[in-house]
Structures are given as C-alpha cells and as structure tokens.
Design a protein around this motif. Structure first.
Motif, mmCIF file in Angstrom:
data_model
loop_
_atom_site.group_PDB
_atom_site.id
_atom_site.type_symbol
_atom_site.label_atom_id
_atom_site.label_comp_id
_atom_site.label_asym_id
_atom_site.label_seq_id
_atom_site.Cartn_x
_atom_site.Cartn_y
_atom_site.Cartn_z
ATOM 1 N N LEU A 119 3.482 6.429 2.554
ATOM 2 C CA LEU A 119 2.597 6.074 3.663
ATOM 3 C C LEU A 119 1.148 5.972 3.212
ATOM 4 C CD1 LEU A 119 4.244 8.155 6.511
ATOM 5 C CD2 LEU A 119 4.381 5.677 6.119
ATOM 6 N N ALA A 120 0.776 6.704 2.178
ATOM 7 C CA ALA A 120 -0.584 6.612 1.644
ATOM 8 C C ALA A 120 -0.796 5.279 0.919
ATOM 9 C CB ALA A 120 -0.867 7.774 0.705
ATOM 10 N N ARG A 121 0.289 4.631 0.528
ATOM 11 C CA ARG A 121 0.201 3.346 -0.183
ATOM 12 C C ARG A 121 0.230 2.152 0.768
ATOM 13 N NH1 ARG A 121 5.038 3.898 -4.352
ATOM 14 N NH2 ARG A 121 4.416 1.751 -4.835
ATOM 15 N N ALA A 122 0.377 2.418 2.065
ATOM 16 C CA ALA A 122 0.539 1.347 3.045
ATOM 17 C C ALA A 122 -0.542 1.438 4.110
ATOM 18 C CB ALA A 122 1.920 1.462 3.684
ATOM 19 N N ARG A 123 -0.923 0.276 4.632
ATOM 20 C CA ARG A 123 -1.912 0.273 5.711
ATOM 21 C C ARG A 123 -1.840 -1.029 6.498
ATOM 22 N NH1 ARG A 123 -7.188 -1.968 3.761
ATOM 23 N NH2 ARG A 123 -6.714 -2.830 1.729
ATOM 24 N N LEU A 124 -2.395 -0.986 7.686
ATOM 25 C CA LEU A 124 -2.557 -2.167 8.517
ATOM 26 C C LEU A 124 -4.034 -2.502 8.554
ATOM 27 C CD1 LEU A 124 -0.328 -1.284 11.626
ATOM 28 C CD2 LEU A 124 0.259 -2.800 9.723
ATOM 29 N N VAL A 125 -4.349 -3.785 8.377
ATOM 30 C CA VAL A 125 -5.734 -4.247 8.465
ATOM 31 C C VAL A 125 -5.787 -5.427 9.415
ATOM 32 C CG1 VAL A 125 -6.359 -3.458 6.146
ATOM 33 C CG2 VAL A 125 -5.513 -5.786 6.456
ATOM 34 N N ASP A 126 -6.929 -5.620 10.041
ATOM 35 C CA ASP A 126 -7.078 -6.758 10.949
ATOM 36 C C ASP A 126 -6.935 -8.065 10.180
ATOM 37 O OD1 ASP A 126 -7.586 -5.095 13.121
ATOM 38 O OD2 ASP A 126 -9.755 -5.150 12.815
ATOM 39 N N PHE A 181 0.809 -3.218 1.222
ATOM 40 C CA PHE A 181 1.425 -2.128 0.460
ATOM 41 C C PHE A 181 0.841 -2.186 -0.944
ATOM 42 C CE2 PHE A 181 4.799 -0.010 -1.948
ATOM 43 C CZ PHE A 181 4.966 1.121 -1.172
ATOM 44 N N ASP A 182 0.325 -1.073 -1.412
ATOM 45 C CA ASP A 182 -0.408 -1.043 -2.692
ATOM 46 C C ASP A 182 -1.490 -2.116 -2.714
ATOM 47 O OD1 ASP A 182 0.997 1.124 -3.699
ATOM 48 O OD2 ASP A 182 2.460 -0.127 -4.748
ATOM 49 N N ASP A 183 -2.194 -2.249 -1.598
ATOM 50 C CA ASP A 183 -3.295 -3.200 -1.411
ATOM 51 C C ASP A 183 -2.886 -4.670 -1.518
ATOM 52 O OD1 ASP A 183 -5.257 -1.245 -0.851
ATOM 53 O OD2 ASP A 183 -5.471 -0.841 -3.000
ATOM 54 N N THR A 184 -1.590 -4.957 -1.470
ATOM 55 C CA THR A 184 -1.102 -6.330 -1.490
ATOM 56 C C THR A 184 -0.548 -6.670 -0.115
ATOM 57 O OG1 THR A 184 -0.517 -6.161 -3.824
ATOM 58 C CG2 THR A 184 0.541 -7.921 -2.563
ATOM 59 N N PRO A 185 -1.095 -7.704 0.531
ATOM 60 C CA PRO A 185 -0.556 -8.104 1.832
ATOM 61 C C PRO A 185 0.888 -8.571 1.696
ATOM 62 C CG PRO A 185 -2.687 -9.140 1.435
ATOM 63 C CD PRO A 185 -2.243 -8.520 0.138
ATOM 64 N N ILE A 186 1.771 -8.019 2.559
ATOM 65 C CA ILE A 186 3.180 -8.423 2.484
ATOM 66 C C ILE A 186 3.800 -8.711 3.850
ATOM 67 C CG2 ILE A 186 3.618 -7.273 0.282
ATOM 68 C CD1 ILE A 186 5.043 -5.036 1.825
ATOM 69 N N LYS A 193 12.070 -2.582 -1.007
ATOM 70 C CA LYS A 193 13.038 -2.116 -0.009
ATOM 71 C C LYS A 193 12.386 -1.028 0.842
ATOM 72 C CE LYS A 193 17.610 0.151 0.204
ATOM 73 N NZ LYS A 193 17.861 -0.255 1.530
ATOM 74 N N GLY A 194 12.594 -1.118 2.135
ATOM 75 C CA GLY A 194 12.024 -0.135 3.044
ATOM 76 C C GLY A 194 10.651 -0.506 3.577
ATOM 77 N N ALA A 195 10.064 -1.593 3.077
ATOM 78 C CA ALA A 195 8.726 -1.989 3.512
ATOM 79 C C ALA A 195 8.686 -2.278 5.016
ATOM 80 C CB ALA A 195 8.242 -3.205 2.723
ATOM 81 N N GLY A 196 9.730 -2.877 5.545
ATOM 82 C CA GLY A 196 9.768 -3.186 6.970
ATOM 83 C C GLY A 196 9.723 -1.938 7.835
ATOM 84 N N THR A 197 10.419 -0.897 7.409
ATOM 85 C CA THR A 197 10.410 0.352 8.171
ATOM 86 C C THR A 197 9.037 1.004 8.096
ATOM 87 O OG1 THR A 197 12.770 0.648 7.826
ATOM 88 C CG2 THR A 197 11.510 2.603 8.438
ATOM 89 N N ILE A 198 8.417 0.962 6.930
ATOM 90 C CA ILE A 198 7.066 1.520 6.791
ATOM 91 C C ILE A 198 6.094 0.749 7.675
ATOM 92 C CG2 ILE A 198 5.153 1.913 5.185
ATOM 93 C CD1 ILE A 198 7.369 2.317 2.988
#
Length: 185
Positions: free
Chosen positions: A4-11, A64-69, A97-102
């Motif tokens: 979760l620390a490697r993932a974020r939502l940005v505008d 995820f890891d600063d890469t928009p996905i 794998k699992g990115a969608g759930t995160i």
C-alpha cells in the motif's frame, strides 16, 4: 516494503490524456464498457474538460511504484444523499497481479473517507463475470438487474446494479488488507 505504501491515487490532469486514451481504446477494456467504440482524442479532450469542471465527478489515476497503471472515476456524486457511482480499469497490461484489488482498496478508502460518501453504486454488464466477482470480493452486493438495458454487439444486454455501503466497507477493509499483505510483490 508494504504494497500500500507503493500505491497511490492522484488527480488526473492533462498530462495523462494520451495515456488514458490509449488504455481506454484497448480491446480488453472497450469490450466491457457500455460504450465500446473507439474514442478519438477530440472526444477524449471534451470528456476531460467537462469532467474537470463538474463538481459531481472525480477522476483519479492509480499509480504503483510511481508508474500510472489504472484509472478510477466517481460520477453523479450526490452529497445530499451521500451516494455516487464508480468506474475503473487497470490500463497497463503488464500491471502486477493484485493491482486491481489495491486500486479498489485505495479508491474505496478515498470515497468513503475523504469524500464522505455513504453508498457507492456500480453498474456492470451481466456478461462481465470478472468484474462481478471483483465487486463481490470488495464487499458489493447485488441490488437488482436491469433487463436488456444497453445495446452491445447488436443485442440488448442485462446490467447488474451493485452497491457497497460505507459501514460494510469498514468491516470488509480488514479482510482486503490481509489479502494484500499476503501478495508479496
């Protein structure tokens, strides 16, 4: 490192336009959308300009890891009644794998926490079994079925109406956190 620390939502902003359009026009994504036609850059720009001015819409990029996905959007935000709709997709075909759930976890925490929404609604093509299972895994429940609701491939398709309440998410969230913790990416 905590996933979760490697993932974020940005505008979403104008710098994301081309990338998001490329994602949205991928066959794997278009095929499960209500509007499954190819979208032009002009149409995409008009959509972005309209949503940027609409206080009832929020569009976020999932990184995820600063890469928009991926992308998550919340529409028809109704503050008076505390409800809205959402849509989303992982656009990067090489997403872990699992990115969608995160992404879902972050989006649900945002809309129920920061945005203060009490009920999140979704409408899913009945044929989109993957999305139906995804919603169920996140705690959504079926509220009804709209029979022959949208035209897909020359035929009318059923749409499943699902919803998740904030109070239900608070319980489900712990289960999702344990699942994410076990991914080991």
């Amino acid at each position: 490192m905590n996933l979760l620390a490697r993932a974020r939502l940005v505008d979403m902003d104008a710098s994301h336009l081309e990338m998001v359009l490329n994602w949205r026009n991928r066959e794997a994504i278009r095929s499960v959308m209500f509007n499954d036609g190819i979208i032009s850059m002009e149409e995409h720009r008009k959509w972005f300009e309209k949503t940027a001015q609409d206080p009832r819409t929020i569009v976020k990029i999932f990184a995820f890891d600063d890469t928009p996905i991926g992308l998550v959007n919340f529409t028809d935000i109704d503050k008076r009644n505390g409800k809205c709709y959402w849509g989303f997709y992982i656009g990067d075909p090489d997403a872990p794998k699992g990115a969608g759930t995160i992404m879902g976890y972050l989006a649900l925490n945002f809309i129920f926490g920061e945005a203060g929404i009490r009920k999140l609604c979704a409408e899913i093509l009945r044929s989109n079994e993957r999305s139906l299972r995804y919603h169920e895994r996140l705690g959504f429940r079926t509220e009804g079925i709209f029979k022959e609701h949208v035209l897909k491939n020359g035929r009318y398709a059923d749409v499943v109406a699902m919803a998740l309440f904030q109070r239900e998410w608070l319980d489900k969230r712990r289960e999702i956190e344990k699942w994410i913790g076990g991914l080991g990416l």
